[in-house]
Enzyme design. Structure first.
Site, PDB file in Angstrom:
ATOM      1  N   HIS A  69      28.730-112.511  60.733  1.00  0.00           N
ATOM      2  CA  HIS A  69      28.672-111.818  62.025  1.00  0.00           C
ATOM      3  C   HIS A  69      29.156-110.379  61.879  1.00  0.00           C
ATOM      4  O   HIS A  69      29.794-110.026  60.880  1.00  0.00           O
ATOM      5  CB  HIS A  69      29.580-112.528  63.030  1.00  0.00           C
ATOM      6  CG  HIS A  69      31.024-112.413  62.641  1.00  0.00           C
ATOM      7  ND1 HIS A  69      31.627-113.307  61.774  1.00  0.00           N
ATOM      8  CD2 HIS A  69      31.960-111.480  62.936  1.00  0.00           C
ATOM      9  CE1 HIS A  69      32.864-112.924  61.570  1.00  0.00           C
ATOM     10  NE2 HIS A  69      33.103-111.814  62.253  1.00  0.00           N
ATOM     11  N   HIS A 155      30.288-103.808  60.529  1.00  0.00           N
ATOM     12  CA  HIS A 155      30.034-104.448  59.239  1.00  0.00           C
ATOM     13  C   HIS A 155      29.893-105.948  59.399  1.00  0.00           C
ATOM     14  O   HIS A 155      30.282-106.511  60.429  1.00  0.00           O
ATOM     15  CB  HIS A 155      31.218-104.178  58.295  1.00  0.00           C
ATOM     16  CG  HIS A 155      32.460-104.872  58.764  1.00  0.00           C
ATOM     17  ND1 HIS A 155      33.275-104.336  59.728  1.00  0.00           N
ATOM     18  CD2 HIS A 155      32.979-106.086  58.464  1.00  0.00           C
ATOM     19  CE1 HIS A 155      34.267-105.181  59.982  1.00  0.00           C
ATOM     20  NE2 HIS A 155      34.104-106.257  59.229  1.00  0.00           N
TER      21      HIS A 155
HETATM   22  O1  ACK Z   1      35.023-109.632  59.238  1.00  0.00           O
HETATM   23  P1  ACK Z   1      35.577-109.389  60.567  1.00  0.00           P
HETATM   24  O2  ACK Z   1      35.030-108.289  61.385  1.00  0.00           O
HETATM   25  O3  ACK Z   1      37.149-109.280  60.509  1.00  0.00           O
HETATM   26  O4  ACK Z   1      35.487-110.728  61.389  1.00  0.00           O
HETATM   27  C1  ACK Z   1      36.744-111.347  61.546  1.00  0.00           C
HETATM   28  C2  ACK Z   1      36.943-111.803  62.959  1.00  0.00           C
HETATM   29  O5  ACK Z   1      37.689-110.788  63.606  1.00  0.00           O
HETATM   30  C3  ACK Z   1      37.683-113.131  63.073  1.00  0.00           C
HETATM   31  O6  ACK Z   1      38.885-113.055  62.396  1.00  0.00           O
HETATM   32  C4  ACK Z   1      37.971-109.739  62.722  1.00  0.00           C
HETATM   33  N1  ACK Z   1      39.349-109.285  62.964  1.00  0.00           N
HETATM   34  C5  ACK Z   1      40.493-109.956  62.708  1.00  0.00           C
HETATM   35  N2  ACK Z   1      41.558-109.223  63.107  1.00  0.00           N
HETATM   36  C6  ACK Z   1      41.080-108.055  63.611  1.00  0.00           C
HETATM   37  C7  ACK Z   1      41.663-106.880  64.161  1.00  0.00           C
HETATM   38  N3  ACK Z   1      42.981-106.754  64.287  1.00  0.00           N
HETATM   39  N4  ACK Z   1      40.842-105.886  64.557  1.00  0.00           N
HETATM   40  C8  ACK Z   1      39.512-105.992  64.435  1.00  0.00           C
HETATM   41  N5  ACK Z   1      38.894-107.077  63.932  1.00  0.00           N
HETATM   42  C9  ACK Z   1      39.658-108.094  63.517  1.00  0.00           C
HETATM   43  C10 ACK Z   1      37.767-110.276  61.338  1.00  0.00           C
END
Ligand code: ACK
Length: 224
Positions: A69, A155
């Protein structure tokens, strides 16, 4: 009694449809195989292994996180700042369950993460929260992030090294984009069939795809 607030999800984002997910997993694994065999990569292997004589199997090195995703808003069930305001926007409510095409324009590989860089359309940017490019990153740690265009962090995390959280992929991507904008130009390492491979120092690699890859995706919330 107070009416109960509806629960917020873990995050919102675009989810690749399953056929596309399989295709992307296969083609990006092929890229890791190619990278693994390049002399240029082997030269910097110690940035992955801590030892110049050790080999690394990148396909094993990165653990895939499903479902694939592109996160828009990380709500953390209401614990993250701004999640409620995001969820309440009409455009967010209206978009849940709708399809879109994500355009993957590059791939990043670092000792921590493996990810696909997504280029958002103006319509997709309506679902991109203000400040999302900086969220969760102490600005002092990433000087130059303010100068990047909105949506630069978009991303798809394709894999993480053992013990690394997925949030790191966006940070690694921003770091690479900041370096690309800076004075120090990346060393173009090789023209591959897929595109131009650059080395950015400290184990950071960027492949600019010759042709963007279009991925069918659905906007939705996600909770575990
Ligand atoms: O790969 P990602 O974008 O990085 O997808 C996962 C998703 O949320 C579930 O964990 C993203 N994620 C985790 N913590 C944060 C944060 N503090 N800020 C933005 N995205 C986050 C993670």
């Amino acid at each position: 009694a107070q009416p109960k607030e509806p629960a917020l999800p873990l995050f919102y984002g675009w989810f690749l449809i399953s056929e596309v997910e399989e295709k992307i997993k296969c083609s990006t694994m092929e890229f890791l195989k190619t990278l693994d065999t390049l002399e240029a990569f082997k030269k910097h292997i110690s940035e992955f292994t801590g030892d110049a004589d050790k080999e690394v199997d990148l396909e094993q090195y990165f653990q895939t996180k499903a479902p694939l995703h592109c996160t828009t808003e990380f709500c953390d069930y209401g614990k993250a700042e701004g999640g409620k305001e995001y969820a309440e926007q009409q455009v967010v409510k209206d978009s849940c369950g709708t399809g879109t095409e994500l355009s993957v324009v590059g791939l990043i590989v670092t000792p921590r993460t493996f990810g696909a860089r997504v280029s958002l359309t103006p319509e997709q940017l309506l679902l991109w929260p203000t400040g999302a490019d900086k969220l969760g990153i102490p600005p002092a740690d990433l000087p130059g992030v303010e100068a990047l265009p909105v949506g630069s962090r978009a991303h798809v995390t394709l894999g993480c090294a053992a013990g690394v959280e997925a949030v790191q992929t966006g940070i690694d991507l921003l770091e690479i984009l900041i370096l690309q904008q800076g004075e120090e130009k990346a060393v173009t390492v090789e023209e591959l069939e897929l595109g131009t491979l650059s080395y950015m120092g400290q184990g950071r690699w960027y492949l600019a795809l010759r042709e963007p890859v279009t991925c069918d995706a659905t906007f939705s919330s996600f909770s575990e």
